[in-house]
Write a protein that holds these residues in place. Structure first.
Motif, PDB file in Angstrom:
ATOM      1  N   LEU A 134      19.677  25.290   2.043  1.00 39.78           N
ATOM      2  CA  LEU A 134      19.654  24.836   3.243  1.00 39.78           C
ATOM      3  C   LEU A 134      20.626  25.339   4.546  1.00 39.78           C
ATOM      4  N   THR A 135      21.890  25.507   3.964  1.00 41.03           N
ATOM      5  CA  THR A 135      22.995  25.777   4.542  1.00 41.03           C
ATOM      6  C   THR A 135      22.681  27.332   5.338  1.00 41.03           C
ATOM      7  N   HIS A 136      22.289  28.146   4.227  1.00 32.30           N
ATOM      8  CA  HIS A 136      21.977  29.620   4.740  1.00 32.30           C
ATOM      9  C   HIS A 136      20.654  29.716   5.505  1.00 32.30           C
ATOM     10  N   PHE A 137      19.789  28.862   5.115  1.00 34.62           N
ATOM     11  CA  PHE A 137      18.666  28.668   6.059  1.00 34.62           C
ATOM     12  C   PHE A 137      18.871  28.660   7.513  1.00 34.62           C
ATOM     13  N   HIS A 163      33.893  29.726   8.849  1.00 30.83           N
ATOM     14  CA  HIS A 163      34.110  28.894  10.022  1.00 30.83           C
ATOM     15  C   HIS A 163      32.798  27.932  10.334  1.00 30.83           C
ATOM     16  N   SER A 164      31.947  28.571  11.041  1.00 35.19           N
ATOM     17  CA  SER A 164      30.838  27.554  11.710  1.00 35.19           C
ATOM     18  C   SER A 164      29.991  26.948  10.229  1.00 35.19           C
ATOM     19  N   MET A 165      29.609  27.959   9.474  1.00 39.12           N
ATOM     20  CA  MET A 165      28.722  27.858   8.307  1.00 39.12           C
ATOM     21  C   MET A 165      29.391  26.760   7.341  1.00 39.12           C
ATOM     22  N   GLN A 166      30.854  26.666   7.104  1.00 39.59           N
ATOM     23  CA  GLN A 166      31.586  25.850   6.383  1.00 39.59           C
ATOM     24  C   GLN A 166      31.276  24.370   6.917  1.00 39.59           C
ATOM     25  N   LEU A 167      31.477  24.286   8.358  1.00 38.80           N
ATOM     26  CA  LEU A 167      31.079  22.972   8.943  1.00 38.80           C
ATOM     27  C   LEU A 167      29.613  22.399   8.746  1.00 38.80           C
ATOM     28  N   MET A 168      28.767  23.285   8.829  1.00 42.18           N
ATOM     29  CA  MET A 168      27.432  22.937   8.514  1.00 42.18           C
ATOM     30  C   MET A 168      27.223  22.410   7.115  1.00 42.18           C
TER      31      MET A 168
END
Length: 194
Positions: free
Chosen positions: A153-156, A127-132
């Motif tokens: 960067l996404t995980h960070f 959900h949110s992480m995919q958008l980021m």
């Protein structure tokens, strides 16, 4: 046939809606399935048929919360044409939504405890992480974050936002804590920008 499908969807919707209310107010451990079925005027059999058990029902409730938060992130990010503002607005929307009383207990407290950290993270990624990740990839195509791993960067950033939400959720003045956290995120993004 169509009527049966509508009845089924209405039964599922009612169970999710009432379960969310109980999970929010009482938490997972103190929510009794009997209270949910009594409130919805449905049977335990209907609940078990659609969700398997209490954990299955909770998982569907958490999934609906995650979807709502992701929709809010997307909506807030769309308030600007500027890519950096979109990223910032999306980050702020995620944290603000996560700490709201109707989301906080389900998403931040019971979610990882009931489903386990790995399952919770998987839902967050969908959900949110995919958008980021999508936003960061788009920004990289436009020349931002040159030479930076978008996955890292996404995980960070996701980790920073999740930890900020957990911190804000336990602070007495959540609005001030949210403003402070977003000040740090803004500073971080400004450093990337320059």
């Amino acid at each position: 046939m169509k009527r049966n499908k509508e009845d089924t969807n209405e039964t599922i919707r009612k169970l999710i809606e009432v379960a969310r209310m109980y999970f929010t107010e009482r938490g997972y451990a103190d929510t009794a399935l009997e209270d949910i079925v009594n409130e919805t005027q449905l049977t335990r059999g209907a609940l078990y048929h659609h969700f398997g058990n209490k954990k299955g029902l909770f998982q569907v409730v958490l999934e609906s919360v995650q979807k709502e938060v992701a929709e809010r992130v997307e909506s807030e990010a769309a308030q600007s044409e500027d890519m950096w503002e979109q990223l910032f607005f999306g980050c702020r929307a995620f944290v603000a939504a996560a700490v709201e009383p109707h989301n906080k207990r389900i998403m931040l407290i019971d979610g990882p405890a009931v489903l386990g950290w790995e399952e919770w993270r998987k839902m967050d990624e969908q959900h949110s992480m995919q958008l980021m990740r999508s936003q960061l990839q788009l920004m990289q195509l436009q020349g931002c974050f040159a030479g930076v791993s978008i996955d890292a960067l996404t995980h960070f950033l996701s980790g920073a936002l999740n930890e900020s939400a957990l911190w804000i959720a336990q602070m007495p003045n959540s609005e001030q804590s949210l403003a402070e956290s977003m000040g740090v995120i803004s500073l971080l993004l400004e450093r990337f920008k320059s």
